[in-house]
Design an enzyme around this catalytic site. Structure first.
Site, short mmCIF file in Angstrom:
data_model
loop_
_atom_site.label_atom_id
_atom_site.label_comp_id
_atom_site.label_asym_id
_atom_site.label_seq_id
_atom_site.Cartn_x
_atom_site.Cartn_y
_atom_site.Cartn_z
N GLY A 59 0.77 -1.16 -0.05
CA GLY A 59 0.07 0.14 -0.02
C GLY A 59 0.83 1.31 -0.06
O GLY A 59 1.95 1.08 0.36
N CYS A 86 5.54 -6.04 1.44
CA CYS A 86 5.92 -4.37 1.45
C CYS A 86 5.03 -3.95 2.63
O CYS A 86 5.46 -3.95 3.58
CB CYS A 86 5.58 -3.80 0.13
N TYR A 87 4.33 -2.84 2.40
CA TYR A 87 3.48 -2.16 3.46
C TYR A 87 3.06 -3.38 4.38
O TYR A 87 2.92 -3.23 5.69
CB TYR A 87 2.48 -1.45 3.05
N HIS A 175 7.98 -7.37 -4.00
CA HIS A 175 6.74 -7.82 -4.68
C HIS A 175 6.64 -9.26 -5.40
O HIS A 175 7.15 -9.15 -6.31
CB HIS A 175 5.99 -6.89 -5.43
N GLU A 177 4.38 -10.98 -6.32
CA GLU A 177 3.26 -11.06 -7.27
C GLU A 177 3.45 -10.29 -8.70
O GLU A 177 2.78 -10.52 -9.63
CB GLU A 177 1.91 -10.22 -6.76
N GLY A 230 -23.53 -10.82 -26.84
CA GLY A 230 -22.71 -11.50 -27.67
C GLY A 230 -21.38 -11.43 -27.00
O GLY A 230 -20.47 -12.13 -27.65
N ASP A 233 -18.77 -12.39 -21.31
CA ASP A 233 -19.50 -12.24 -20.13
C ASP A 233 -21.07 -12.77 -20.03
O ASP A 233 -21.31 -13.68 -19.18
CB ASP A 233 -19.23 -11.03 -19.16
N SER A 234 -21.79 -11.96 -20.77
CA SER A 234 -23.13 -12.33 -20.78
C SER A 234 -23.25 -13.84 -21.52
O SER A 234 -24.12 -14.42 -20.98
CB SER A 234 -24.01 -11.16 -21.51
N SER A 235 -22.56 -14.03 -22.53
CA SER A 235 -22.68 -15.62 -22.96
C SER A 235 -22.56 -16.74 -21.98
O SER A 235 -23.45 -17.40 -21.89
CB SER A 235 -21.76 -15.79 -24.00
N LYS A 374 -11.39 -12.05 -15.79
CA LYS A 374 -11.92 -12.31 -17.19
C LYS A 374 -11.26 -13.48 -17.69
O LYS A 374 -11.99 -14.46 -18.49
CB LYS A 374 -11.44 -10.97 -18.00
#
Ligand code: XMP
Length: 518
Positions: A59, A86-87, A175, A177, A230, A233-235, A374
């Site tokens: 942070g 870190c923080y 870090h 990550e 289409g 995500d919605s599919s 995603k």
């Protein structure tokens, strides 16, 4: 979906680092489920969450700041392993009686640490090994708290990593990550598997199974309405629901006339195979064009499209009658943004396609993808046997091509843009870049320029090509697309799209530009 569906969970307490989401992604990549919560999450909630381990994020603050974010000290009394990054490490040190010193110079960038102990966190790296890590900190640890030992040092940080083995508390100043720490994934895996004894059980196959069961429990015999765009995500949302509740799902695809060439038909084709019964196409292109006539202001365009979408969707839903639930493809980054306490992600709010719908329609929301990133949604899509072209589709804005035609929308300008858009997509795919870049598309500018074709002077439109690399659309950089590919795109557009005599390439990053032009 109840948290308790996932037994092996890691809790990430967010102290506002720009990398917090990355920590979550790295953890998920090891097939361990994790969630991000604000640093001040109450002890009761943490106990209910019942994590196998806790990661304290980095942070921007210093523990000496007057309003420095502090987690409840009792978090350290749960008997659960903790990794402070870190923080997060400085917070651990401060709370447990060590000394955090303000560094004279901020350490930022690559650094080399020397591993002094490779028993657990650094297992497999080798004692005495020199590792490249990414540092980004102002403060540093001068004296570890009682019970801690030093695991690694660097030139500027006498304590680059530390451990209290009895309590399984670890701290790293760097870090793990970020990609700039090459052995970062190994270090995180060591924490998850060696220290926390997690099992890699978070797979998309298990997600699909649990989610379908959870949806059945939540919805029961109720009826669900789902807006289909289409996009992936919605599919995926629709197919999961269809598998869970079958004919009690109705999907509505509103063709606002602002979709790419042939898109509405393509989506209908794909979904007919899945759910012939509950699929409804509303062709509202003329309606939208009517409302957009003469409108040039970007925000006004967006508002009109949003408003008319709601009105059309609601009307169709009413016609279908009797739904209690509205399904939405909300993803985990949206959830994090809305709960994030501090940090950069809290300030950027992206646009919602169906913003306002649940309120207007008084329906209960069903959001089966709320926990996914995603890339995980894409994996679920493949798991559900959705076609790869649909699963790997690039994001497309809710207001569609309207925000890519600067100035007034006309049928003719839509036609020009659609033709150029097809070419960009084909050439980017041909070059093997479609799945590598975040987005690639054409924009039609509201200016005309002089050109020469044969012996004729021309005075025609300019198309801008935008290709960007990004991880989450919050920041983006223009893609270094090979000149040959740009050349092919330009040639094809100018030679075959009537009304265009110039193509330019957008070399702006976000910020300060945005991805879309409007
Ligand atoms: P900007 O242009 O803000 O876009 O950098 C960030 C990402 O969001 C997409 N975008 C939208 N998506 N509804 C959406 O669902 C919208 O109104 C909208 N506007 C932009 C954009 O394509 C990019 O991926």
């Amino acid at each position: 979906m109840s948290n308790n569906l996932y037994r092996q969970k890691i809790l990430i307490l967010d102290f506002g680092s720009q990398y917090t989401q990355l920590i979550a992604r790295r953890v998920r990549e090891t097939k361990v489920y994790c969630e991000i919560h604000p640093f001040n999450m109450g002890l009761g909630k943490i106990k209910t969450f019942s994590p196998k381990g806790i990661i304290l994020s980095g942070g921007p603050a210093s523990v000496y700041d007057r309003d420095a974010p502090m987690a409840e000290g009792a978090v350290l009394e749960l008997g659960v392993p903790v990794l402070g990054i870190c923080y997060g490490m400085q917070f651990l040190t401060h709370l447990l009686g060590g000394t955090v010193a303000r560094a004279v110079d901020r350490e930022y960038g690559n650094a080399t640490i020397t591993i002094e102990d490779d028993k657990d966190l650094f297992h497999g790296l080798g004692k005495g090994a020199a590792e490249t890590v990414w540092m980004s900190h102002g403060d540093r640890i001068d004296r570890v708290p009682k019970g801690f030992e030093v695991l690694a040092r660097s030139k500027n940080s006498p304590v680059s990593a530390m451990v209290d083995r009895e309590r399984k508390f670890f701290g790293v100043q760097f870090h793990p990550e970020v990609a700039h720490t090459p052995e970062g994934p190994k270090i995180l895996r060591n924490f998850l598997f060696r220290v926390c004894s997690c099992k890699p059980s978070w797979t998309m196959t298990s997600f699909v199974r649990r989610t379908i069961r959870g949806l059945r429990e939540k919805v029961g015999d109720g009826r669900v309405i789902c807006g289909l765009s289409g996009g992936v995500d919605s599919s995926v949302t629709a197919v999961l629901l269809h598998k869970a509740i079958g004919k009690n799902l109705s999907c509505i695809l509103v063709d606002n006339g602002l979709l790419r060439r042939g898109e509405a038909q393509e989506v209908m084709e794909i979904f007919r195979g899945y759910m012939s019964m509950g699929l409804h196409l509303v062709d509202a292109s003329r309606h939208f064009m009517g409302h957009l006539k003469g409108v040039t202001d970007p925000e006004e365009k967006r508002k009109i499209i949003g408003r008319e979408f709601i009105s059309i969707f609601e009307k169709k839903a009413r016609e279908l009658g009797g739904a209690e639930f509205l399904a939405q493809g909300t993803l985990y980054p949206d959830v994090i943004e809305s709960i994030s306490f501090k940090g950069p992600s809290a300030t950027i709010k992206s646009h919602h396609n169906v913003g306002g719908l649940p309120d207007v329609m008084k329906l209960t929301l069903v959001e089966p993808l709320r926990e996914l990133f995603k890339d995980e949604v894409r994996q679920v899509g493949l798991e559900l046997n959705l076609p790869r072209e649909l699963v790997m589709r690039q994001p497309f804005p809710g207001p569609g091509l309207a925000v890519r035609i600067l100035g007034e929308l006309t049928g003719e300008r839509l036609d020009i843009l659609r033709s150029a858009d097809v070419i960009v997509e084909e050439e980017i795919k041909k070059a093997g870049l479609y799945e590598k870049v975040w987005q690639s598309f054409a924009v039609l500018l509201p200016v005309r320029t002089v050109g020469v074709m044969g012996d004729e002077r021309t005075y025609e439109n300019v198309v801008a090509v935008r290709v960007v690399d990004s991880l989450d659309a919050m920041t983006a950089d223009w893609s270094r697309v090979p000149y040959e590919v740009l050349g092919a795109i330009s040639n094809r557009i100018i030679n075959s799209v009537n009304g265009v005599n110039r193509v330019v390439y957008d070399i702006s990053s976000k910020p300060p530009s945005t991805i879309e032009w409007e």
